[in-house]
Design a protein around this motif. Structure first.
Motif, PDB file in Angstrom:
ATOM      1  N   ILE A  58       1.203  -1.365   0.142  1.00  0.00           N
ATOM      2  CA  ILE A  58      -0.208   0.290  -0.475  1.00  0.00           C
ATOM      3  C   ILE A  58       0.590   0.705  -0.436  1.00  0.00           C
ATOM      4  N   ALA A  59       0.600   2.524  -0.772  1.00  0.00           N
ATOM      5  CA  ALA A  59       1.127   3.303  -0.485  1.00  0.00           C
ATOM      6  C   ALA A  59      -0.517   4.499   0.450  1.00  0.00           C
ATOM      7  N   VAL A  60      -0.331   5.113   1.435  1.00  0.00           N
ATOM      8  CA  VAL A  60      -0.822   6.053   1.498  1.00  0.00           C
ATOM      9  C   VAL A  60      -1.873   7.114   0.605  1.00  0.00           C
ATOM     10  N   ASN A  61      -0.516   7.426   0.713  1.00  0.00           N
ATOM     11  CA  ASN A  61      -1.331   8.538  -0.549  1.00  0.00           C
ATOM     12  C   ASN A  61      -1.874   8.243  -1.577  1.00  0.00           C
ATOM     13  N   ASP A  62      -2.013   6.879  -1.934  1.00  0.00           N
ATOM     14  CA  ASP A  62      -3.378   6.407  -3.191  1.00  0.00           C
ATOM     15  C   ASP A  62      -5.144   6.166  -2.597  1.00  0.00           C
ATOM     16  N   TYR A  63      -4.845   6.880  -0.716  1.00  0.00           N
ATOM     17  CA  TYR A  63      -5.521   6.594  -0.823  1.00  0.00           C
ATOM     18  C   TYR A  63      -7.056   7.876  -0.102  1.00  0.00           C
ATOM     19  N   ASP A  64      -8.205   7.848  -0.328  1.00  0.00           N
ATOM     20  CA  ASP A  64      -9.101   9.064   0.087  1.00  0.00           C
ATOM     21  C   ASP A  64     -10.066   8.976   1.021  1.00  0.00           C
ATOM     22  N   GLY A  65      -9.289   7.675   2.152  1.00  0.00           N
ATOM     23  CA  GLY A  65     -10.005   7.950   3.665  1.00  0.00           C
ATOM     24  C   GLY A  65      -9.348   6.600   4.195  1.00  0.00           C
ATOM     25  N   LEU A  66      -9.681   6.349   5.508  1.00  0.00           N
ATOM     26  CA  LEU A  66      -9.076   5.265   6.074  1.00  0.00           C
ATOM     27  C   LEU A  66     -10.552   4.881   7.073  1.00  0.00           C
ATOM     28  N   VAL A  67     -10.803   3.179   7.275  1.00  0.00           N
ATOM     29  CA  VAL A  67     -11.431   2.617   7.840  1.00  0.00           C
ATOM     30  C   VAL A  67     -10.861   1.986   9.448  1.00  0.00           C
ATOM     31  N   ILE A  68     -11.303   2.223  10.386  1.00  0.00           N
ATOM     32  CA  ILE A  68     -10.511   1.646  11.497  1.00  0.00           C
ATOM     33  C   ILE A  68     -11.938   0.554  12.477  1.00  0.00           C
ATOM     34  N   PRO A  69     -11.720  -0.583  11.839  1.00  0.00           N
ATOM     35  CA  PRO A  69     -12.274  -1.561  12.913  1.00  0.00           C
ATOM     36  C   PRO A  69     -11.792  -1.734  14.399  1.00  0.00           C
TER      37      PRO A  69
END
Length: 194
Positions: free
Chosen positions: A76-87
């Motif tokens: 994963i490259a964090v800059n590629d993501y628009d949001g984060l989900v933490i269950p």
């Protein structure tokens, strides 16, 4: 609405409902969700646990499903993501010991991208030191972590959620309707009914 690419951080004994429900619901409205776990690759799975509220002093725990990961943590490259989900569940208590997980959580707060955390997910937020001056809902047993991290614990019913800035949080899975709806609003997702 443009589809968003979202990252979900999982681990063994993550809460079953808090993983599967948002994973499927966010995809159902057109978003891409990459579920990852440290030391695991796409196609591997994590064990889940079902936590229930049955009148005891705390939740009960039962075996859940195997949840298949669809992305590899190391890729994963964090800059590629628009949001984060933490269950929630038990996974956050040990995931917070992983330096890369902490780095990822901090990234989403530093660039103010939408973050959804539920239940024991607050343990990751506290460990990442992103709660200072922020309101955060969590499972009641996590209240000390929220407060020791400088956050304000949102003492709300188990079926409610709260949004502050880029964070939407909730005490546990009974809050899914509000938690997911508030997260979709942060993502800019608009759903209309004919």
């Amino acid at each position: 609405m443009s589809a968003k690419r979202l990252l979900m951080i999982c681990g063994d004994f993550v809460e079953d409902y808090e993983t599967m429900v948002p994973f499927q619901a966010l995809q159902a409205v057109g978003h891409r969700v990459d579920a990852v776990c440290p030391d695991k690759r796409a196609g591997d799975s994590v064990a889940t646990a079902i936590h229930d509220f049955e009148g005891d002093q705390t939740y009960t725990e039962k075996p859940g499903h195997r949840f298949a990961l669809n992305a590899s943590f190391d890729d994963i490259a964090v800059n590629d993501y628009d949001g984060l989900v933490i269950p929630g569940g038990r996974a956050p208590e040990y995931l917070r010991l992983d330096p890369r997980v902490i780095e990822i959580v901090r990234h989403f707060f530093s660039v103010e991208k939408p973050v959804a955390a539920i239940c024991h997910g607050a343990q990751l937020l506290a460990a990442a030191r992103v709660l200072g001056g922020r309101t955060c809902a969590a499972y009641p047993a996590c209240r000390p972590e929220v407060e020791l991290a400088g956050g304000e614990y949102a003492d709300i019913p188990v079926d409610k959620a709260v949004t502050e800035g880029n964070l939407v949080s909730a005490p546990a899975w009974p809050a899914h309707p509000e938690w997911i709806a508030q997260y979709l609003a942060l993502l800019g997702t608009r759903i209309s009914h004919a």
